[in-house]
Structures are given as structure tokens and as C-alpha cells.
Design an enzyme around this catalytic site. Structure first.
Site, PDB file in Angstrom:
ATOM      1  CD1 TRP A 126      36.726  37.664  35.226  1.00 26.06           C
ATOM      2  CD2 TRP A 126      36.022  39.499  36.322  1.00 26.06           C
ATOM      3  NE1 TRP A 126      36.646  37.356  36.554  1.00 26.06           N
ATOM      4  CE2 TRP A 126      36.216  38.455  37.252  1.00 26.06           C
ATOM      5  CE3 TRP A 126      35.589  40.742  36.781  1.00 26.06           C
ATOM      6  CZ2 TRP A 126      35.983  38.623  38.613  1.00 26.06           C
ATOM      7  CZ3 TRP A 126      35.370  40.903  38.127  1.00 26.06           C
ATOM      8  CH2 TRP A 126      35.559  39.856  39.035  1.00 26.06           C
ATOM      9  CG  ASP A 206      39.053  45.248  36.039  1.00 25.67           C
ATOM     10  OD1 ASP A 206      39.890  45.254  36.971  1.00 25.67           O
ATOM     11  OD2 ASP A 206      38.221  44.327  35.886  1.00 25.67           O
ATOM     12  CB  ALA A 208      42.528  42.772  38.106  1.00 22.81           C
ATOM     13  CE  LYS A 241      43.557  37.807  40.130  1.00 24.94           C
ATOM     14  NZ  LYS A 241      42.198  38.295  40.305  1.00 24.94           N
TER      15      LYS A 241
HETATM   16  C1  LMR Z   1      39.579  35.016  37.454  1.00 27.97           C
HETATM   17  O1  LMR Z   1      39.178  35.637  36.452  1.00 27.97           O
HETATM   18  O2  LMR Z   1      39.827  33.806  37.451  1.00 27.97           O
HETATM   19  C2  LMR Z   1      39.815  35.781  38.730  1.00 27.97           C
HETATM   20  O3  LMR Z   1      39.596  37.142  38.526  1.00 27.97           O
HETATM   21  C3  LMR Z   1      39.072  35.216  39.874  1.00 27.97           C
HETATM   22  C4  LMR Z   1      37.607  35.506  39.838  1.00 27.97           C
HETATM   23  O4  LMR Z   1      37.104  36.017  40.837  1.00 27.97           O
HETATM   24  O5  LMR Z   1      36.932  35.197  38.843  1.00 27.97           O
END
Ligand code: LMR
Length: 391
Positions: A126, A206, A208, A241
Site C-alpha cells: 500500500w 496490517d 485492514a 472495511k
Molecule cells: C485504498 O488502498 O484504496 C484504501 O486503503 C484507501 C486509502 O486510504 O488509500
């Protein structure tokens, strides 16, 4: 003073959200930011959340502060959701503003307790992991994760992690890897857990997308395996989520210490970090999540709803993979069906991604990440056609 400020690069995902919002084309399709959408394109307030909010509105008689670590019943409910009864007495938990708040506190905790420890990130990960760590000027290494063919590069991952120094921190996506949707299978997780334990590396998980992969317990299984094999661990849990409470910022950082005395010190460090960062964590979303988890009827309804979301995403995966196979006459998208969670990567070049947006009003992230949960069955043939067209 402010004239000295540089222009910061805009977050690619958030920039895409703004571009989509401003696009006047009627047939535009948003497969960018990671929010769940239903068949009608809405991001619904979950039924159990709505019911809990109604009850809270009637019953809550004060908005006074709760505590630096948040409400203990929130910490307990989230701990048992994620870890079951594992690690009882060795866990310290701090409520945080969302999963990102938990990650930030985790990174700060590492800087406090092990300033020389490097943080290992999967390649890719991410983008905000990279960005927060760069902001904090923390040493980062990357380990191989996604192979070209859309599966896990397990051998590369283990080889890279074997080179980490004892005490280094390894960031792992607990389930539904963002951005690839590639998760290790059980045997691969087992090898990763053994590698971390043998190398005395600290897992920072993590988490999420709990509930969006193969189910709540199946998705928590890797974290539980790590908790059984590694003496210490950190887990950044997001409620965004899993409970659909994105804007309410309900997250928690769980820290597993080797011994219960250390959990006491850990709790004090987490309270200190919360206090320095934002003082008290937000309570509203956390309270709603606690009510949902602790009320058997609400909890059952929530589970039914999240199971429905997961089943819908996984069936969209199958349909998208089949549609792309048909339109492109190739198997290059087959792994979309077996990957998990909201995201997969299509393997498009930045130019193809831009082409998709400019000519076909389909919005996906620049690295080719697509939010499967933004699709619906009706739009799949169109999306497949548009993707095939830019290849
Ligand atoms: C994403 O990866 O789209 C989500 O986790 C939202 C974000 O804050 O980037």
C-alpha cells in the site's frame, strides 16, 4: 514561514478520487479507492451498525473523554475477534483513528523501542506504508512478494526475509494483500512464521480487510499462527472495511509481548504515544463496533452481511476473470479468480491505465490496481471490453 513549504506529491489514490468526481461523463466507472460497493454502487451503512447507532443515540448520556487507550471493552472485543483467546495476559491494545492511526503508532513505537530496526515492506505494498515511513525517516527494506504471473514469490520472500537482522520488523498484510490480492496459502504462511521466529523478526501485521478474503476466521488464521510462533507481534487492525465505518476512524493497535510484565510497559508506551499524537483516540466508531461485536443479534447480522459482501466480491472475481479471458483470448488474467479481497492488479502499464481513464472513463490506480468491489455484474462485459481495448 509557509513559503518554505515544498509541494507534496498528491496521494495517487486520493487524486484519482478527485478526478473521478470531476469527470462529467455519464458512463464513468470508479474502480479506484478501496471502498466496498454493492450492486447499486453504494457503500452502505451496515444494518447492524445502523441499529447500534440508533441505540447509542438514545442511550449515550455523555461525550466526555474515555481514556488514552480508548474503551477497554473495544480493545477486548477487537482482540478476541482477531486473536481469539491467544496471548491472554500478554496483550496491550490502543484504540487509534483507523488502521492508519494504528500503523503510525506502531512505527513510532518501533522508533522508540528499537531505533535501529529496519522495517521490511512487501514489494509492492500500500503506497501509504512507504509514504509514512519516508515521512518518519525510518530505514526501510523491501522483500519480494508478487511474482510476474500474479502468484506469490514465496521463495523470493523467504530468501529476502532470511537476510533481515534480528529485531527488524516485517510488515505483512494479514489477508487480502493491497494492491495485489495475492495471499500466501496455509503452508506458505507457516514457512513465513517459522522464518520470522527463527530470525527473531517482529511481525507487524496490517489487517485492514478482515472478512473480505475467505471469511472472518479464515482471514484471522495467519495472524493467529504468527501469534503462536513469534514471541512478540504488532497488529494494526482497521474497522473501516470490516464494519463499513470508514469515516468514523475505528482502529486498534494490538501488541503481543513475550511476558505479561512487558505487556504492562507496552500499554504505558502506547498510552504515551497516543497522548503525544492526538491525545484521546476517537470513540464513536469504536463504540459502534463494540456494540456490534458484543450483542449476539447484531453480531450475527453483521456476520451475515459481511459474508454476503465477501461472496459477492469472490463471484465478481470469477466473472471478471472469465470475461477478460473471453475478450482477450488469453489466460493472463486467470489469477484474478483466485486472488482475494478488494484488489487485483491487471498488469497494465501507466500509459494503458491513463488510456483507460481518458478514452473509456474507467478509473483504476496508476499501478494497474483495480477495486473488484467497485464492479457489478452488469458492468463486467463493458469493463472487459474497455480493458481489452487498451491492451
Ligand atoms: C485504498 O488502498 O484504496 C484504501 O486503503 C484507501 C486509502 O486510504 O488509500
Amino acid at each position: 514561514m509557509f513559503t518554505a513549504l515544498p509541494a507534496y506529491p498528491e496521494d495517487a489514490i486520493l487524486r484519482l478520487m478527485a478526478l473521478y468526481r470531476d469527470d462529467p461523463r455519464k458512463d464513468k466507472i470508479d474502480l479506484g479507492v478501496g471502498v466496498y460497493r454493492d450492486e447499486a454502487g453504494r457503500t452502505p451503512v451496515m444494518r447492524a451498525v445502523r441499529a447500534a447507532e440508533k441505540q447509542l443515540w438514545q442511550d449515550q448520556d455523555t461525550k466526555s473523554y474515555v481514556g488514552l487507550l480508548g474503551a477497554p471493552d473495544f480493545a477486548n472485543a477487537m482482540t478476541s475477534l482477531v486473536l481469539g483467546t491467544l496471548g491472554t495476559g500478554r496483550i496491550a491494545a490502543a484504540a487509534t483513528p483507523g488502521g492508519t492511526g494504528a500503523l503510525r503508532i506502531a512505527f513510532d513505537l518501533v522508533a522508540l523501542s528499537a531505533p535501529d530496526a529496519a522495517i521490511w515492506l512487501p514489494a509492492p505494498t500500500w503506497p501509504n506504508h512507504e509514504s509514512i515511513l519516508a515521512h518518519l525517516k525510518r530505514p526501510v527494506h523491501r522483500y519480494r512478494y508478487a511474482a510476474q504471473d500474479g502468484t506469490l514469490d514465496a521463495a523470493g520472500m523467504l530468501e529476502d526475509l532470511s537476510a533481515a537482522r534480528a529485531g527488524d520488523v516485517v510488515l505483512l498484510h494479514g489477508c487480502c494483500h493491497n494492491p495485489t490480492g495475492i495471499d500466501p496459502d496455509r503452508a506458505q504462511w507457516s514457512a513465513v512464521a517459522d522464518c520470522l521466529a527463527a530470525g527473531r523478526l517482529l511481525p507487524l501485521v496490517d489487517l485492514a480487510y478482515l472478512g473480505f478474503g475467505d471469511g472472518l476466521d479464515a482471514d484471522a488464521a495467519p495472524v493467529r499462527m504468527l501469534a503462536e510462533r513469534c514471541p512478540e507481534m504488532l497488529v494494526a487492525v482497521s474497522g473501516s472495511k470490516t464494519f463499513g465505518v470508514y469515516r468514523d476512524r475505528a482502529g486498534v493497535l494490538l501488541g503481543l509481548a513475550e511476558k505479561s510484565e512487558q505487556a504492562t510497559a507496552l500499554r504505558s508506551a502506547l498510552a504515551h504515544l497516543n497522548r503525544q499524537t492526538y491525545s484521546f483516540p476517537p470513540d464513536h466508531g469504536a463504540r459502534i463496533v463494540t456494540m456490534v461485536l458484543n450483542d449476539p443479534a447484531l453480531r450475527e447480522d453483521w456476520q451475515v452481511e459481511i459474508d454476503g459482501m465477501r461472496i459477492r466480491i469472490n463471484s465478481l472475481r470469477g466473472e471478471l476473470a472469465a470475461g477478460l479471458k473471453q475478450k482477450t483470448r488469453s489466460d493472463r488474467f486467470a489469477t484474478i479468480a483466485t486472488q482475494r479481497g478488494m484488489f487485483s492488479r491487471l498488469g497494465l502499464s501507466p500509459r494503458q491505465v491513463e488510456d483507460l481513464r481518458a478514452r473509456h472513463s474507467v478509473y483504476i490506480v496508476g499501478d494497474g490496481r483495480i477495486n473488484i468491489a467497485g464492479l457489478n455484474a452488469g458492468m463486467i462485459p463493458t469493463v472487459c471490453e474497455r480493458i481489452a481495448d487498451v491492451l
